[in-house]
Design an enzyme around this catalytic site. Sequence first.
Site, PDB file in Angstrom:
ATOM      1  N   HIS A  58       0.826  -1.224   0.000  1.00 17.82           N
ATOM      2  CA  HIS A  58       0.000   0.000   0.000  1.00 17.82           C
ATOM      3  C   HIS A  58       0.855   1.267   0.000  1.00 17.82           C
ATOM      4  O   HIS A  58       0.350   2.349  -0.282  1.00 17.82           O
ATOM      5  CB  HIS A  58      -1.033  -0.028   1.134  1.00 17.82           C
ATOM      6  N   ASP A 117      -0.758  -7.466   1.268  1.00 11.71           N
ATOM      7  CA  ASP A 117      -0.137  -6.138   1.396  1.00 11.71           C
ATOM      8  C   ASP A 117       1.372  -6.318   1.570  1.00 11.71           C
ATOM      9  O   ASP A 117       1.921  -6.162   2.669  1.00 11.71           O
ATOM     10  CB  ASP A 117      -0.765  -5.402   2.590  1.00 11.71           C
ATOM     11  N   GLY A 155       2.766   6.019   8.841  1.00 13.80           N
ATOM     12  CA  GLY A 155       4.205   6.262   8.682  1.00 13.80           C
ATOM     13  C   GLY A 155       5.050   5.073   9.131  1.00 13.80           C
ATOM     14  O   GLY A 155       6.237   5.004   8.844  1.00 13.80           O
ATOM     15  N   SER A 167       3.927   2.014   8.363  1.00 13.59           N
ATOM     16  CA  SER A 167       3.566   1.016   7.358  1.00 13.59           C
ATOM     17  C   SER A 167       4.781   0.504   6.611  1.00 13.59           C
ATOM     18  O   SER A 167       5.672   1.276   6.268  1.00 13.59           O
ATOM     19  CB  SER A 167       2.614   1.638   6.344  1.00 13.59           C
ATOM     20  N   GLY A 168       4.781  -0.799   6.325  1.00 11.72           N
ATOM     21  CA  GLY A 168       5.897  -1.393   5.594  1.00 11.72           C
ATOM     22  C   GLY A 168       7.060  -1.749   6.491  1.00 11.72           C
ATOM     23  O   GLY A 168       8.002  -2.416   6.075  1.00 11.72           O
TER      24      GLY A 168
HETATM   25  C1  4AZ Z   1      -1.525   3.654   8.400  1.00 12.54           C
HETATM   26  O1  4AZ Z   1      -2.357   4.516   8.186  1.00 12.54           O
HETATM   27  C2  4AZ Z   1      -1.694   2.766   9.583  1.00 12.54           C
HETATM   28  N1  4AZ Z   1      -2.604   0.880  14.075  1.00 12.54           N
HETATM   29  C3  4AZ Z   1      -0.738   1.847   9.893  1.00 12.54           C
HETATM   30  C4  4AZ Z   1      -0.889   1.016  10.991  1.00 12.54           C
HETATM   31  C5  4AZ Z   1      -2.015   1.132  11.753  1.00 12.54           C
HETATM   32  C6  4AZ Z   1      -2.981   2.055  11.464  1.00 12.54           C
HETATM   33  C7  4AZ Z   1      -2.832   2.879  10.373  1.00 12.54           C
HETATM   34  C8  4AZ Z   1      -2.146   0.223  12.945  1.00 12.54           C
HETATM   35  O2  4AZ Z   1      -0.555   3.496   7.670  1.00 12.54           O
END
Ligand code: 4AZ
Length: 419
Positions: A228, A273, A367, A369-370
Amino acid sequence: MSSRPARVPSTSRFLNPYVVFFGVVAGVLILAVTIALLIHFLAFDKKSYFYSSSFQIPNVQYSDHLNSPATQEYRTLSGRIESVITTTFKESNLRNQFIRAHVVKLRPNSSGVMAEIVMKFKFSRNNNAASMKSRIESVLLQIPNKFENLEINPSTEITSLTDQDTVEMFNQECGAHPNLITLSEERVMGGIKAEEGDWPWQVSLQLNNVHFCGGILISKTWILTAAHCFRSHSDPHQWTATFGISIAFPAQRKRINTILIHNNYNFVTHENDIAVVKLDGAVPFTKNIHRVCLPEATQNVSPGSTAYVTGWGSQSFGGNTVRELQQGRVYIISNNVCNAPTSYNGAVLPGMLCAGVPQGGVDACRGDSGGPLVQQDSRRLWFLVGIVSWGQECGLADKPGVYTRVTAYRDWITQQTGI
Ligand code: 4AZ
């Protein structure tokens, strides 16, 4: 006219018994302190010495299972070898000098398996290094030929390692924290701010030089991350990767060459993902920058076990990216529990994994993520179990972080990268 008494002749001041007394006392004190310091540095100030050696294990047939530190076979054999060495030194006259032994690699050998070992000793500077080396070698000879059915032929030759040699030996291995590389105490994890080298595989993936997502170093050229992250920007030329705990002053930076996104990534369900990113050239591994271990596809991730999530993501839902790398301790939650009606009510699919703390408060956020969710194994190596993927807001009770389950994509990773 001055009313001061006549000046005392200088010879009589020189012989003043008080001055002589204090002079002698000061002299003795200085001498005593010097001798104490010398004794301290010569006898008590201990220095670390690292040695490598190869042990032959003749009654174990080499198999592919011994190729990766992720397998049970590798863990069991290495753990047994380490325990034989530790027991032998702890029962020898070097029990106070021996610190730790670690198997860095298992290799096939004409008569079985060859184990490459790093050993750490601490001894005072007045010990002659050459004589210590031969004392260590003679203890190695005392290793029983057969120990709980494990035959070991230790090499009688050991090699002194410099700090750099030790780092290079460990860099063949994955998942080593700098404290493991120096065979030091286990780290004490307190606070939320990471120290340099704490998470050597953590990458910052940057879009036009601005942090956008986390990433995970799995080889000198490949980074694992979430699909994503590339939903709106999938041109590799817009992306760079930085290494080290500070985004403002990264230890290294690399351009991105290729982005490979899972073909069946579904942004509605968050299924698959996962993506891999190839760097434009190899990142040189150091003590503080190197790869994490990947689990086997069959590795079990136990609910309730401890894991750590790291990243530069926001500290509250809707907040900003932070400049220094943060870490959070969370616990693995079974998919069953995570799919309860009050939790995610069935949205957590088999390729996903939940982790959090029961009351909320510790979680990945925008932020992150990944980025990695990692666990430590019995030999102190760190394994990747999840990739930060999604969740309902951040840190809410009953709404833990949802991660891409790495074991479910182990074969996909090999198909894309050969790793
Ligand atoms: C995001 O928006 C996101 N609490 C990543 C992880 C989580 C929520 C949102 C997990 O990238």
